[in-house]
Design a protein around this motif. Structure first.
Motif, PDB file in Angstrom:
ATOM      1  N   LEU A  56      17.844  43.559  57.055  1.00 38.29           N
ATOM      2  CA  LEU A  56      18.222  43.089  55.864  1.00 38.29           C
ATOM      3  C   LEU A  56      20.133  43.763  56.251  1.00 38.29           C
ATOM      4  O   LEU A  56      20.960  42.941  56.322  1.00 38.29           O
ATOM      5  CB  LEU A  56      17.940  43.262  54.797  1.00 38.29           C
ATOM      6  CG  LEU A  56      16.857  42.841  54.285  1.00 38.29           C
ATOM      7  CD1 LEU A  56      16.790  42.739  53.128  1.00 38.29           C
ATOM      8  CD2 LEU A  56      17.105  41.095  54.613  1.00 38.29           C
ATOM      9  N   PHE A  59      21.390  41.327  59.145  1.00 31.98           N
ATOM     10  CA  PHE A  59      21.448  40.283  58.997  1.00 31.98           C
ATOM     11  C   PHE A  59      22.795  40.333  58.587  1.00 31.98           C
ATOM     12  O   PHE A  59      23.475  38.925  58.308  1.00 31.98           O
ATOM     13  CB  PHE A  59      20.240  39.730  59.349  1.00 31.98           C
ATOM     14  CG  PHE A  59      19.406  39.582  60.653  1.00 31.98           C
ATOM     15  CD1 PHE A  59      19.198  38.813  61.313  1.00 31.98           C
ATOM     16  CD2 PHE A  59      18.602  40.502  60.859  1.00 31.98           C
ATOM     17  CE1 PHE A  59      18.725  38.072  62.122  1.00 31.98           C
ATOM     18  CE2 PHE A  59      17.819  40.507  61.729  1.00 31.98           C
ATOM     19  CZ  PHE A  59      18.106  39.264  62.562  1.00 31.98           C
ATOM     20  N   ASN A  60      22.950  40.546  57.200  1.00 34.25           N
ATOM     21  CA  ASN A  60      23.452  40.564  55.810  1.00 34.25           C
ATOM     22  C   ASN A  60      24.615  41.543  55.873  1.00 34.25           C
ATOM     23  O   ASN A  60      24.089  41.907  55.006  1.00 34.25           O
ATOM     24  CB  ASN A  60      22.614  40.152  54.997  1.00 34.25           C
ATOM     25  CG  ASN A  60      22.370  39.090  55.382  1.00 34.25           C
ATOM     26  OD1 ASN A  60      22.412  37.661  54.440  1.00 34.25           O
ATOM     27  ND2 ASN A  60      20.752  39.287  55.396  1.00 34.25           N
ATOM     28  N   TYR A  68      20.013  45.459  48.637  1.00 37.15           N
ATOM     29  CA  TYR A  68      19.094  45.761  50.003  1.00 37.15           C
ATOM     30  C   TYR A  68      18.152  46.021  49.761  1.00 37.15           C
ATOM     31  O   TYR A  68      16.115  45.343  50.605  1.00 37.15           O
ATOM     32  CB  TYR A  68      20.229  46.190  50.546  1.00 37.15           C
ATOM     33  CG  TYR A  68      21.005  45.835  51.538  1.00 37.15           C
ATOM     34  CD1 TYR A  68      20.974  44.732  52.658  1.00 37.15           C
ATOM     35  CD2 TYR A  68      22.315  46.614  52.460  1.00 37.15           C
ATOM     36  CE1 TYR A  68      22.339  43.691  53.196  1.00 37.15           C
ATOM     37  CE2 TYR A  68      22.871  46.687  53.489  1.00 37.15           C
ATOM     38  CZ  TYR A  68      23.085  44.769  53.250  1.00 37.15           C
ATOM     39  OH  TYR A  68      24.935  44.395  54.171  1.00 37.15           O
ATOM     40  N   CYS A  75      10.638  41.345  49.496  1.00 46.41           N
ATOM     41  CA  CYS A  75       9.955  40.949  50.800  1.00 46.41           C
ATOM     42  C   CYS A  75       8.691  41.564  50.151  1.00 46.41           C
ATOM     43  O   CYS A  75       7.363  40.412  50.441  1.00 46.41           O
ATOM     44  CB  CYS A  75      11.217  41.230  51.630  1.00 46.41           C
ATOM     45  SG  CYS A  75      12.551  40.215  51.817  1.00 46.41           S
ATOM     46  N   SER A 147      15.025  27.122  54.561  1.00 50.14           N
ATOM     47  CA  SER A 147      15.875  28.584  54.527  1.00 50.14           C
ATOM     48  C   SER A 147      16.673  27.364  55.494  1.00 50.14           C
ATOM     49  O   SER A 147      18.295  27.295  55.763  1.00 50.14           O
ATOM     50  CB  SER A 147      15.019  29.291  55.699  1.00 50.14           C
ATOM     51  OG  SER A 147      15.786  29.838  56.691  1.00 50.14           O
ATOM     52  N   HIS A 151      21.134  27.166  55.081  1.00 50.05           N
ATOM     53  CA  HIS A 151      22.046  27.307  56.166  1.00 50.05           C
ATOM     54  C   HIS A 151      22.749  26.073  56.187  1.00 50.05           C
ATOM     55  O   HIS A 151      24.030  26.396  56.505  1.00 50.05           O
ATOM     56  CB  HIS A 151      21.162  27.675  57.555  1.00 50.05           C
ATOM     57  CG  HIS A 151      20.833  29.302  57.714  1.00 50.05           C
ATOM     58  ND1 HIS A 151      19.158  29.818  57.004  1.00 50.05           N
ATOM     59  CD2 HIS A 151      21.211  29.616  58.645  1.00 50.05           C
ATOM     60  CE1 HIS A 151      19.587  30.835  57.200  1.00 50.05           C
ATOM     61  NE2 HIS A 151      20.265  31.355  58.636  1.00 50.05           N
ATOM     62  N   PHE A 156      24.382  32.253  52.169  1.00 49.20           N
ATOM     63  CA  PHE A 156      23.766  32.278  52.857  1.00 49.20           C
ATOM     64  C   PHE A 156      23.276  34.114  52.162  1.00 49.20           C
ATOM     65  O   PHE A 156      22.049  34.957  52.123  1.00 49.20           O
ATOM     66  CB  PHE A 156      23.892  33.374  54.081  1.00 49.20           C
ATOM     67  CG  PHE A 156      23.977  32.743  55.377  1.00 49.20           C
ATOM     68  CD1 PHE A 156      23.093  31.885  55.986  1.00 49.20           C
ATOM     69  CD2 PHE A 156      25.771  31.650  55.674  1.00 49.20           C
ATOM     70  CE1 PHE A 156      23.395  31.088  57.739  1.00 49.20           C
ATOM     71  CE2 PHE A 156      25.619  30.716  56.458  1.00 49.20           C
ATOM     72  CZ  PHE A 156      24.530  30.414  57.256  1.00 49.20           C
ATOM     73  N   PRO A 162      20.822  38.820  49.815  1.00 46.79           N
ATOM     74  CA  PRO A 162      20.539  38.069  50.977  1.00 46.79           C
ATOM     75  C   PRO A 162      19.644  36.813  50.755  1.00 46.79           C
ATOM     76  O   PRO A 162      18.495  37.051  51.359  1.00 46.79           O
ATOM     77  CB  PRO A 162      20.020  38.787  51.849  1.00 46.79           C
ATOM     78  CG  PRO A 162      19.449  40.307  50.599  1.00 46.79           C
ATOM     79  CD  PRO A 162      20.166  39.621  49.782  1.00 46.79           C
ATOM     80  N   SER A 164      19.031  33.463  51.659  1.00 43.71           N
ATOM     81  CA  SER A 164      18.133  32.921  53.176  1.00 43.71           C
ATOM     82  C   SER A 164      17.860  34.111  53.441  1.00 43.71           C
ATOM     83  O   SER A 164      16.586  33.030  54.245  1.00 43.71           O
ATOM     84  CB  SER A 164      19.648  32.926  53.773  1.00 43.71           C
ATOM     85  OG  SER A 164      19.092  31.975  54.760  1.00 43.71           O
ATOM     86  N   SER A 165      17.747  34.940  53.644  1.00 43.63           N
ATOM     87  CA  SER A 165      17.112  36.303  54.746  1.00 43.63           C
ATOM     88  C   SER A 165      15.485  36.166  53.528  1.00 43.63           C
ATOM     89  O   SER A 165      14.726  36.773  54.498  1.00 43.63           O
ATOM     90  CB  SER A 165      17.515  37.345  54.771  1.00 43.63           C
ATOM     91  OG  SER A 165      18.938  37.791  55.541  1.00 43.63           O
ATOM     92  N   TYR A 169      12.101  35.149  55.142  1.00 44.71           N
ATOM     93  CA  TYR A 169      11.044  35.741  55.794  1.00 44.71           C
ATOM     94  C   TYR A 169      10.068  35.240  55.117  1.00 44.71           C
ATOM     95  O   TYR A 169       8.841  36.053  55.673  1.00 44.71           O
ATOM     96  CB  TYR A 169      11.437  37.328  54.830  1.00 44.71           C
ATOM     97  CG  TYR A 169      10.293  38.944  54.504  1.00 44.71           C
ATOM     98  CD1 TYR A 169      10.412  39.536  55.757  1.00 44.71           C
ATOM     99  CD2 TYR A 169       9.485  38.914  53.654  1.00 44.71           C
ATOM    100  CE1 TYR A 169       8.904  40.304  55.531  1.00 44.71           C
ATOM    101  CE2 TYR A 169       8.413  39.470  54.083  1.00 44.71           C
ATOM    102  CZ  TYR A 169       8.231  40.141  54.706  1.00 44.71           C
ATOM    103  OH  TYR A 169       6.687  40.993  54.770  1.00 44.71           O
TER     104      TYR A 169
END
Length: 267
Positions: A56, A59-60, A68, A75, A147, A151, A156, A162, A164-165, A169
């Motif tokens: 994470l 990516f972020n 995080y 997740c 997702s 985007h 995001f 995060p 979007s992440s 996931y």
């Protein structure tokens, strides 16, 4: 395979397999008791740490570390519930055919739904086996769509998380769950689909089961070799994980093989 021996399959397999002995009860869903094996705690921690410390932040970048960690925990819970939804889908179809699962167990490599009897009808077994991967693919598809929309809207990060992440996931983990369960290794969904096809063609469920298990052993051994190669050449962690998955598949197949050998029909 006679009716009496088929009916005691669930209890025989439970005695044969260690996962059922190291799990705690957490509740019921659709009348089915749900248990979590101690091994899932290891995976839960591994997912949380790997996402919150490495993936994470890469990516972020620039977020608060606690966010995080929270995202990683979310997740990990997504993984847990994705496996649970997969198994519940099997349970719903099984109930339609008059079978109430004895229990659902979530553990390090996925989930196991213990059924008291086997479906003799190959078509019904195929429908029940397909239900799990189908719901996983539906969740994955919906997550991919969300997702994509996030985007497109450049959303995001929301409130420092995060989002979007996290949604991405969900898409990926459900895709992996669906594909992994379609491996033709008995008693996975793919193995049951293969057995139902062979049983439909040969009209002999016992031989179809034994042959499916043997095919699964070959595939599991191949995964073991691939895991060793990956560990030596690419990623030690990834290689060890693949090898553990292969060993688990072999162990599960062996347990079912031992049970089915006691049900060998007399000539």
């Amino acid at each position: 395979m006679n009716g009496n021996k088929t009916k005691k399959l669930g209890s025989d397999f439970e005695k044969e397999y260690w996962i059922f002995r190291y799990s705690i009860f957490v509740g019921r869903i659709a009348e089915v008791p749900v248990y979590i094996n101690f091994s899932f705690a290891f995976v839960f921690i591994l997912i949380t740490l790997s996402l919150s410390i490495t993936i994470l932040p890469n990516f972020n970048p620039g977020l608060v570390q606690s966010n995080y960690v929270i995202a990683g925990i979310i997740c990990a819970f997504i993984s847990l519930f994705s496996i649970l939804f997969h198994e519940v889908a099997h349970s719903i179809i099984a109930k339609k055919y008059g079978i109430i699962f004895q229990k659902i167990i979530l553990f390090a490599f996925g989930g196991i739904a213990l059924q008291p009897i086997e479906l003799i009808d190959p078509k019904k077994e195929m429908y029940m086996a397909l239900a799990g991967p189908l719901i996983s693919f539906i969740i994955s598809g919906l997550s991919f769509l969300i997702s994509f929309e996030l985007h497109q809207s450049n959303m995001f990060i929301i409130q420092g998380f995060p989002i979007s992440s996290i949604v991405f996931y969900s898409a990926m983990i459900n895709l992996v769950i669906g594909l992994f369960n379609l491996l033709p290794v008995f008693p996975s969904d793919g193995g049951r689909i293969l057995r139902s096809f062979m049983s439909y063609r040969t009209h002999d469920q016992f031989k179809a089961t034994i042959n499916t298990i043997k095919i699964g052993w070959i595939l599991s051994f191949s995964i073991l070799i691939i895991g060793a190669a990956v560990g030596l050449k690419l990623s030690p962690t990834g290689g060890v994980w693949l090898m553990l998955v292969a060993l688990f598949l072999m162990r599960a197949s062996k347990s079912y093989y031992n049970v089915y050998q006691t049900m060998r029909p007399s000539n």
